[in-house]
Write an enzyme that holds these catalytic residues in place. Structure first.
Site, PDB file in Angstrom:
ATOM      1  N   ASN A 101      49.993  46.310  45.867  1.00 19.05           N
ATOM      2  CA  ASN A 101      49.302  47.217  44.954  1.00 19.05           C
ATOM      3  C   ASN A 101      49.311  46.677  43.525  1.00 19.05           C
ATOM      4  OD1 ASN A 101      49.128  48.707  47.221  1.00 19.05           O
ATOM      5  ND2 ASN A 101      50.624  50.258  46.613  1.00 19.05           N
ATOM      6  N   ASP A 103      48.628  48.892  41.018  1.00 21.98           N
ATOM      7  CA  ASP A 103      48.544  50.123  40.216  1.00 21.98           C
ATOM      8  C   ASP A 103      49.747  50.402  39.318  1.00 21.98           C
ATOM      9  OD1 ASP A 103      50.484  51.139  42.018  1.00 21.98           O
ATOM     10  OD2 ASP A 103      48.975  52.082  43.283  1.00 21.98           O
ATOM     11  N   HIS A 118      49.587  40.778  44.314  1.00 26.42           N
ATOM     12  CA  HIS A 118      48.178  40.719  43.911  1.00 26.42           C
ATOM     13  C   HIS A 118      47.968  41.015  42.423  1.00 26.42           C
ATOM     14  CE1 HIS A 118      47.062  41.462  48.413  1.00 26.42           C
ATOM     15  NE2 HIS A 118      47.415  40.218  48.171  1.00 26.42           N
ATOM     16  N   CYS A 126      43.205  35.889  29.963  1.00 29.14           N
ATOM     17  CA  CYS A 126      42.060  35.141  29.456  1.00 29.14           C
ATOM     18  C   CYS A 126      41.598  34.145  30.511  1.00 29.14           C
ATOM     19  CB  CYS A 126      42.438  34.400  28.175  1.00 29.14           C
ATOM     20  SG  CYS A 126      41.097  33.331  27.622  1.00 29.14           S
ATOM     21  N   CYS A 129      42.129  30.377  28.496  1.00 30.64           N
ATOM     22  CA  CYS A 129      43.447  29.823  28.162  1.00 30.64           C
ATOM     23  C   CYS A 129      44.577  30.434  28.981  1.00 30.64           C
ATOM     24  CB  CYS A 129      43.732  29.972  26.661  1.00 30.64           C
ATOM     25  SG  CYS A 129      44.104  31.683  26.165  1.00 30.64           S
ATOM     26  N   CYS A 149      40.957  33.090  21.632  1.00 25.21           N
ATOM     27  CA  CYS A 149      40.435  31.717  21.802  1.00 25.21           C
ATOM     28  C   CYS A 149      38.926  31.731  22.076  1.00 25.21           C
ATOM     29  CB  CYS A 149      41.166  30.995  22.941  1.00 25.21           C
ATOM     30  SG  CYS A 149      40.565  31.395  24.602  1.00 25.21           S
ATOM     31  N   GLY A 186      52.295  51.739  54.513  1.00 21.35           N
ATOM     32  CA  GLY A 186      50.965  52.030  53.966  1.00 21.35           C
ATOM     33  C   GLY A 186      50.092  50.811  53.763  1.00 21.35           C
ATOM     34  N   ASN A 212      52.861  54.294  58.724  1.00 24.97           N
ATOM     35  CA  ASN A 212      51.422  54.293  58.509  1.00 24.97           C
ATOM     36  C   ASN A 212      50.824  55.496  59.237  1.00 24.97           C
ATOM     37  OD1 ASN A 212      48.545  53.549  58.498  1.00 24.97           O
ATOM     38  ND2 ASN A 212      49.274  51.547  57.842  1.00 24.97           N
ATOM     39  N   GLU A 214      48.000  55.499  60.475  1.00 28.39           N
ATOM     40  CA  GLU A 214      47.122  54.978  61.538  1.00 28.39           C
ATOM     41  C   GLU A 214      47.819  53.821  62.261  1.00 28.39           C
ATOM     42  OE1 GLU A 214      43.741  55.948  61.795  1.00 28.39           O
ATOM     43  OE2 GLU A 214      43.911  57.353  60.116  1.00 28.39           O
TER      44      GLU A 214
HETATM   45  P1  OAD Z   1      44.247  49.170  53.009  1.00 31.02           P
HETATM   46  O1  OAD Z   1      43.301  50.123  52.372  1.00 31.02           O
HETATM   47  O2  OAD Z   1      43.664  48.035  53.778  1.00 31.02           O
HETATM   48  O3  OAD Z   1      45.204  49.956  53.996  1.00 31.02           O
HETATM   49  C1  OAD Z   1      45.870  51.137  53.628  1.00 31.02           C
HETATM   50  C2  OAD Z   1      46.686  51.585  54.810  1.00 31.02           C
HETATM   51  O4  OAD Z   1      47.447  52.722  54.432  1.00 31.02           O
HETATM   52  C3  OAD Z   1      45.854  51.987  56.034  1.00 31.02           C
HETATM   53  O5  OAD Z   1      46.367  51.323  57.177  1.00 31.02           O
HETATM   54  C4  OAD Z   1      46.062  53.506  56.132  1.00 31.02           C
HETATM   55  O6  OAD Z   1      46.113  53.947  57.481  1.00 31.02           O
HETATM   56  C5  OAD Z   1      47.417  53.692  55.471  1.00 31.02           C
HETATM   57  N1  OAD Z   1      47.655  54.986  54.828  1.00 31.02           N
HETATM   58  C6  OAD Z   1      46.781  55.758  54.121  1.00 31.02           C
HETATM   59  N2  OAD Z   1      47.393  56.812  53.584  1.00 31.02           N
HETATM   60  C7  OAD Z   1      48.705  56.729  53.934  1.00 31.02           C
HETATM   61  C8  OAD Z   1      49.856  57.527  53.652  1.00 31.02           C
HETATM   62  N3  OAD Z   1      49.806  58.617  52.894  1.00 31.02           N
HETATM   63  N4  OAD Z   1      51.053  57.132  54.187  1.00 31.02           N
HETATM   64  C9  OAD Z   1      51.118  56.017  54.965  1.00 31.02           C
HETATM   65  N5  OAD Z   1      50.057  55.232  55.246  1.00 31.02           N
HETATM   66  C10 OAD Z   1      48.872  55.571  54.733  1.00 31.02           C
HETATM   67  O7  OAD Z   1      45.229  48.677  51.855  1.00 31.02           O
HETATM   68  P2  OAD Z   1      46.160  47.373  51.811  1.00 31.02           P
HETATM   69  O8  OAD Z   1      46.779  47.106  53.132  1.00 31.02           O
HETATM   70  O9  OAD Z   1      47.045  47.543  50.653  1.00 31.02           O
HETATM   71  O10 OAD Z   1      43.658  43.068  47.916  1.00 31.02           O
HETATM   72  O11 OAD Z   1      45.096  46.249  51.504  1.00 31.02           O
HETATM   73  C11 OAD Z   1      45.531  44.952  51.286  1.00 31.02           C
HETATM   74  C12 OAD Z   1      44.709  44.279  50.217  1.00 31.02           C
HETATM   75  O12 OAD Z   1      43.319  44.369  50.554  1.00 31.02           O
HETATM   76  C13 OAD Z   1      44.776  44.927  48.847  1.00 31.02           C
HETATM   77  O13 OAD Z   1      45.902  44.520  48.106  1.00 31.02           O
HETATM   78  C14 OAD Z   1      43.506  44.463  48.216  1.00 31.02           C
HETATM   79  C15 OAD Z   1      42.559  44.690  49.353  1.00 31.02           C
HETATM   80  O14 OAD Z   1      41.404  43.938  49.351  1.00 31.02           O
HETATM   81  C16 OAD Z   1      43.205  42.554  46.765  1.00 31.02           C
HETATM   82  O15 OAD Z   1      42.631  43.234  45.939  1.00 31.02           O
HETATM   83  C17 OAD Z   1      43.491  41.104  46.604  1.00 31.02           C
END
Ligand code: OAD
Length: 247
Positions: A101, A103, A118, A126, A129, A149, A186, A212, A214
């Site tokens: 994340n 955030d 990430h 920048c 630079c 710059c 998650g 998760n 799902e």
């Molecule tokens: P995803 O959006 O791919 O997956 C989120 C996961 O969280 C899913 O499997 C959901 O089922 C699960 N989920 C949702 N709400 C939940 C909750 N309250 N409790 C538990 N699980 C929950 O997000 P990421 O796996 O983080 O990369 O995605 C990986 C990367 O893909 C991100 O860092 C980003 C994206 O493209 C970059 O920006 C480089």
């Protein structure tokens, strides 16, 4: 959900914990995930917003999208899942939090040892630079902010096709290589190299707990799959750890 005895035992036996989090842990704070019906990638196209070619072609559009996401972050707070991990870190001797994340909510919750795979959306870098500054130092009023710059500033996140920040994955790999309990929370576990971390722990025979809502490609091979909200499951697991490690 009832926790199994073997899950309780694995938590009580743990001394070196490594946690990987993804967008799902922030969902209960009101931050959109990427995949799934309501995910950002169902409404926006990563090829137009999250790579260097897109930025060079239309930096303003890319800035607008990141400003939109940053504005949301000014209104949200860490939830019970973030707070449980921060508390867990404070209790455990060896605890490493690896997050995909951007955030900043883990830090806001009080976690200190955080590996941000990430990058961080609150940082600007920048494009010429490489100088980094915080988002508070600039204002975006429709035009692309620039560095002293003269180069264009960009958000300090990893885009598709980019390498992870130097040394960051190595640190995460070391944590997965030395832990005796791994939590995958998650995350859809489809983006590499992050998704290789739980795989590495499994190969070493270390118990892996997946939290998760799902099924993911990882669910079939993990030791324990908790199909629950992170904000519900993590406080319960923390309680088990606390009861096994009180002095
Ligand atoms: P995803 O959006 O791919 O997956 C989120 C996961 O969280 C899913 O499997 C959901 O089922 C699960 N989920 C949702 N709400 C939940 C909750 N309250 N409790 C538990 N699980 C929950 O997000 P990421 O796996 O983080 O990369 O995605 C990986 C990367 O893909 C991100 O860092 C980003 C994206 O493209 C970059 O920006 C480089």
């Amino acid at each position: 959900m009832e926790l199994s005895n073997s899950l309780i035992q694995d938590i009580k036996n743990a001394s070196h914990i490594c946690v990987l989090t993804g967008a799902g842990i922030s969902a209960e704070s009101g931050v959109a995930t990427f995949r799934g019906k309501e995910g950002l990638w169902s409404k926006f196209k990563p090829q137009e917003l999250a790579n260097m070619d897109a930025f060079m072609a239309n930096p303003r559009l890319v800035w607008e999208w990141y400003q939109y996401r940053r504005d949301i972050l000014t209104k949200v707070k860490p939830n019970a899942g973030h707070l449980a991990l921060a508390h867990w870190e404070a209790l455990a001797h060896h605890f490493v939090l690896v997050t995909q994340n951007v955030d900043g909510l883990h830090r806001e919750a009080g976690s200190r040892k955080i590996i941000e795979l990430h990058g961080n959306i609150r940082i600007n870098r920048c494009n010429s630079c490489g100088f980094e500054s915080s988002m508070d130092d600039i204002s975006f009023a429709g035009s692309v902010p620039t560095c002293s710059c003269g180069g264009m500033l960009r958000p300090g996140v990893v885009w598709f096709g980019e390498m992870l920040p130097e040394g960051v994955f190595e640190a995460a790999y070391r944590a997965a290589q030395t832990c005796d309990l791994f939590l995958s929370v998650g995350t859809s576990a489809v983006v590499y190299p992050a998704a290789s971390l739980p795989e590495l722990a499994l190969e070493r025979g270390v118990p892996v707990i997946e939290i998760n809502t799902e099924e993911t490609p990882l669910s079939g091979s993990v030791t324990h799959h908790l199909r629950e909200l992170a904000g519900t499951a993590l406080p319960k697991l923390l309680e088990v750890f606390e009861s096994g490690h009180s002095h």
